[in-house]
Design an enzyme around this catalytic site. Structure first.
Site, PDB file in Angstrom:
ATOM      1  N   SER A   1      -7.556   1.918  -2.507  1.00 45.34           N
ATOM      2  CA  SER A   1      -8.279   0.877  -3.229  1.00 45.34           C
ATOM      3  C   SER A   1      -9.783   1.038  -3.006  1.00 45.34           C
ATOM      4  O   SER A   1     -10.340   2.082  -3.341  1.00 45.34           O
ATOM      5  CB  SER A   1      -7.759  -0.501  -2.786  1.00 45.34           C
ATOM      6  OG  SER A   1      -8.120  -1.498  -3.707  1.00 45.34           O
TER       7      SER A   1
ATOM      8  N   ASP B   1       1.054  -1.075 -10.577  1.00 45.75           N
ATOM      9  CA  ASP B   1      -0.133  -1.573  -9.881  1.00 45.75           C
ATOM     10  C   ASP B   1      -0.780  -2.676 -10.718  1.00 45.75           C
ATOM     11  O   ASP B   1      -1.226  -2.435 -11.840  1.00 45.75           O
ATOM     12  CB  ASP B   1      -1.114  -0.417  -9.651  1.00 45.75           C
ATOM     13  CG  ASP B   1      -2.232  -0.774  -8.682  1.00 45.75           C
ATOM     14  OD1 ASP B   1      -2.629  -1.951  -8.633  1.00 45.75           O
ATOM     15  OD2 ASP B   1      -2.704   0.137  -7.982  1.00 45.75           O
TER      16      ASP B   1
ATOM     17  N   HIS C   1       0.367  -1.961  -5.912  1.00 45.41           N
ATOM     18  CA  HIS C   1      -0.925  -1.489  -5.419  1.00 45.41           C
ATOM     19  C   HIS C   1      -0.842  -0.860  -4.032  1.00 45.41           C
ATOM     20  O   HIS C   1      -1.797  -0.236  -3.588  1.00 45.41           O
ATOM     21  CB  HIS C   1      -1.909  -2.665  -5.396  1.00 45.41           C
ATOM     22  CG  HIS C   1      -3.335  -2.282  -5.171  1.00 45.41           C
ATOM     23  ND1 HIS C   1      -4.010  -1.375  -5.966  1.00 45.41           N
ATOM     24  CD2 HIS C   1      -4.233  -2.675  -4.223  1.00 45.41           C
ATOM     25  CE1 HIS C   1      -5.256  -1.240  -5.537  1.00 45.41           C
ATOM     26  NE2 HIS C   1      -5.408  -2.008  -4.479  1.00 45.41           N
TER      27      HIS C   1
END
Length: 340
Positions: free
Chosen positions: A117, A251, A279
């Site tokens: 991320s 995601d 995610h």
């Protein structure tokens, strides 16, 4: 699996068990601020960089396996986890500098970077600022390769967001949110896949100092329109650097289509999709994640950086392709900025 390059035979490695004590947090003071990190194993360096609001604890169950063949370093980024949370620069470029400085204090000159991320954006920025110290890139649901991002993060970036984060910690509100999350999971929505993990991040913001650091970090990369920092304009510089992209096809934070755009923008990259994962694919299927990382590092040679090659890439610039022209239009429309 998409576009897997030719692989060399897997090299023999010596496996070493990891003791429980090695997973405990350690600390170094850099520039007057305490930096927390976990470190275990021996062998080639592997740096695990967590996402926004998270900490090195997100990797805790994976570290023992990865540390059998690597020296694993998992920092708590400044403003996160057990690291200090000053009123400071929380930009992607500043985080890359912080990772470099921590590695330097640990005597590590180069490493393979694994970024999740926000941590994926930090890893890409590290490779851009310090290519001579980057052996490989492994980007997991990475930010910085497209405008779209979960609307909740866009909302939290607006003024007054600290009040919203504070309210989420109230007992009554927490119960209501928990019921909503349960319903989303029952309905099998993509957001339902990620909501429990995202709520855990909120629980990791126990006081105003932590919440302020979270918001300052978020606003450095997201506004009400979406992501505002991109690395797409310089992804061509990864040519010659082994790069693997790992993404969940469900995601809800950074859409999987970003993975395909980044894959096309990064010459020679490899893409692996985790079906049914959100995610946090390394939580959904940790066994596959560890296997991919171990196989990738064992069958690719570290990037061979040279000043001459870097200069040539900069002079040649990015190739003119339909995808790149479309990306340029998106960047102009979104007023996105490149990290520097």
């Amino acid at each position: 699996m998409v576009d897997v390059p030719h692989r060399r035979p897997v090299r023999a490695v010596r496996l070493r068990p990891v003791g429980d004590g090695e997973l405990e947090l350690r600390y170094r003071v850099v520039h007057g601020y305490r930096r927390a990190f976990r470190m275990a194993g021996e062998g080639p360096a592997l740096v695990l960089i967590h996402g926004i609001g998270d900490s090195s604890a997100t990797w805790a169950e994976l570290i023992p396996d990865l540390a059998r063949t690597h020296t694993v370093i998992a920092p708590d980024l400044l403003g996160h986890g057990a690291s200090d949370k000053p009123r400071a620069d929380y930009s992607v470029a500043a985080y890359a500098n912080g990772v470099r400085d921590l590695l330097t204090t640990l005597g590590i000159e180069s490493a393979t970077l694994v970024g999740h991320s926000l941590g994926g954006g930090v890893a890409m920025q590290f490779a851009y600022q310090f290519p001579e110290r980057t052996e490989r890139l492994i980007l997991v649901s990475a930010g910085g390769v497209g405008r779209e991002v979960n609307p909740v993060l866009r909302l939290v970036s607006v003024p007054g967001a600290h009040l919203l984060l504070s309210a989420l910690r109230l007992p009554g509100m927490r119960l209501q949110v928990g019921l909503t999350v349960g319903l989303m999971k029952l309905l099998d929505t993509d957001l339902g896949q990620d909501a429990p993990e995202l709520l855990t991040l909120v629980d990791a913001l126990p006081d105003e100092t932590a919440r302020n650091a979270f918001i300052r970090t978020l606003r450095a990369v997201v506004d009400w329109r979406g992501q505002v920092v991109t690395m797409l304009d310089r992804c061509y510089l990864t040519e010659g650097m082994p790069t693997m992209l790992l993404w969940g096809d469900r995601d809800s934070v950074v859409p999987v289509r970003h993975a395909f755009g980044a894959h096309e923008a990064m010459p020679g990259s490899r893409l692996e999709i985790f079906e049914g994962a959100g995610h946090f694919p390394f939580h959904t299927d940790p066994g596959r994640f560890v296997s991919l990382v171990e196989e990738f590092t064992a069958t690719t040679a570290p990037a061979d950086w040279s000043r001459e090659r870097w200069r040539d890439l900069l002079c040649e610039g990015r190739r003119d392709t339909p995808r790149n022209r479309a990306a340029d239009r998106d960047l102009r429309e979104a007023s996105e900025r490149s990290a520097t």
